[in-house]
Design an enzyme around this catalytic site. Structure first.
Site, PDB file in Angstrom:
ATOM      1  N   ARG A 100     -58.673 -12.621 -23.932  1.00  9.30           N
ATOM      2  CA  ARG A 100     -59.798 -12.365 -24.835  1.00  9.30           C
ATOM      3  C   ARG A 100     -60.781 -13.514 -24.738  1.00  9.30           C
ATOM      4  O   ARG A 100     -60.367 -14.686 -24.708  1.00  9.30           O
ATOM      5  CB  ARG A 100     -59.319 -12.239 -26.296  1.00  9.30           C
ATOM      6  N   ASN A 124     -56.867 -24.169 -21.041  1.00  2.00           N
ATOM      7  CA  ASN A 124     -56.759 -22.855 -20.422  1.00  2.00           C
ATOM      8  C   ASN A 124     -56.421 -23.042 -18.951  1.00  2.00           C
ATOM      9  O   ASN A 124     -56.783 -24.049 -18.345  1.00  2.00           O
ATOM     10  CB  ASN A 124     -58.079 -22.083 -20.543  1.00  2.00           C
ATOM     11  N   HIS A 145     -56.954 -21.212 -15.285  1.00  2.00           N
ATOM     12  CA  HIS A 145     -57.802 -20.207 -14.644  1.00  2.00           C
ATOM     13  C   HIS A 145     -57.442 -20.141 -13.167  1.00  2.00           C
ATOM     14  O   HIS A 145     -57.337 -21.194 -12.520  1.00  2.00           O
ATOM     15  CB  HIS A 145     -59.281 -20.593 -14.826  1.00  2.00           C
ATOM     16  N   ASP A 152     -64.798 -20.713 -18.968  1.00  2.00           N
ATOM     17  CA  ASP A 152     -64.230 -21.327 -17.756  1.00  2.00           C
ATOM     18  C   ASP A 152     -65.055 -22.513 -17.253  1.00  2.00           C
ATOM     19  O   ASP A 152     -65.245 -22.695 -16.058  1.00  2.00           O
ATOM     20  CB  ASP A 152     -64.151 -20.274 -16.627  1.00  2.00           C
TER      21      ASP A 152
END
Ligand code: GRF
Length: 197
Positions: free
Chosen positions: A89, A105, A107, A143
Site C-alpha cells: 500500500r 522499506n 524495494h 521509493d
C-alpha cells in the site's frame, strides 16, 4: 528495541527478519501487521510466536480512515522501528511524516533506478547488466528515501522477470536482516552486498 513489520502477502522477508532477531540481536519483533487479513505471512508470523494484526484496507471508505486505524494499532505497539516488507500500500505523506526516520522499506531494484512496480521486467527491458534490491528510509516520495543498504547481482543471459525476481528475493533475505542490525546499532553508513557471481 521494538520492531514492527508490515506485510501484504507471503511475508518471506518478515520471516527472515524475525528469525534473525532470534539470535543475539538488539531488536525484537513486537507486531506483524498486514493490510490483508488473508495474507499468508500472518500465519507464518504466528507460527514464529509473533503477535499479528490485520487492518483490511478494503473495510475502509478511504485512505485516511485506513491509515488512522493503522496508526492506532502501530502506536499501541510502541515500535522503535517499522519495517515495510512486501507491503503493497502507498502511504500518504501525513502518515509517513508521523513515523519518518523510524520506517524502512525494501524495494526490488537498485534505487534510484526503477522505483515503483514491475522492476525486474523494466531492468531486463533496459538491458541492465546489474540489478538487485535496496533498503531505504521511507519518506513521503515513493521509493526515494536515504539508502541504508543495497545488494546487487549480475543479470544473466536468458534471465526472465521471474528468474530475476527469485534471485533478487534471495538477496533481499540477506540484505534486510543485515541492514536492520546496522540501523538498530546506530550505524548510518550504507551496506553494499554483492551476490556470488
Ligand atoms: C517481493 O516481490 C519482494 O521483492 C518485495 O515484496 C514482494 C513480496 O515479498 N519486497 P515478501 O515475500 O512478502 O517479503
Amino acid at each position: 528495541k521494538r520492531v514492527a513489520i508490515l506485510i501484504s502477502g507471503g511475508g518471506s522477508n518478515m520471516v527472515r527478519l524475525v528469525e534473525d532477531m532470534g539470535r543475539d540481536h538488539p531488536g525484537r519483533p513486537v507486531l506483524v501487521l498486514s493490510n490483508r487479513p488473508e495474507a499468508a505471512g500472518l500465519a507464518r508470523a504466528r507460527a514464529l510466536g509473533v503477535a499479528t494484526f490485520a487492518v483490511d484496507h478494503r473495510a475502509h471508505p478511504g485512505r485516511e480512515s485506513f491509515e488512522a486505524e493503522l496508526d492506532r494499532v502501530l502506536t499501541a505497539a510502541r515500535p522503535d522501528v517499522i519495517c515495510l516488507a512486501g507491503f503493497m500500500r502507498i502511504l500518504t505523506s501525513g502518515f509517513v511524516r508521523r513515523w519518518e526516520g523510524r520506517m524502512l522499506n525494501i524495494h526490488p531494484s537498485l534505487l534510484p533506478k526503477f522505483p515503483g512496480l514491475d522492476t525486474h521486467a523494466r531492468a531486463l527491458e533496459a538491458g541492465e547488466a546489474e540489478h538487485g534490491c535496496t533498503v531505504h528510509e521511507v519518506t513521503p516520495e515513493l521509493d526515494a528515501g536515504p539508502i541504508r543498504g543495497q545488494a546487487r547481482l549480475k543479470v544473466r543471459p536468458g534471465d526472465t522477470p521471474d528468474s530475476l525476481a527469485a534471485r533478487v528475493l534471495e538477496l533481499e533475505h540477506r540484505l534486510y536482516p543485515a541492514v536492520l542490525r546496522r540501523v538498530l546499532a546506530g550505524e548510518t553508513a550504507p551496506l553494499d552486498l554483492r551476490a556470488p557471481a
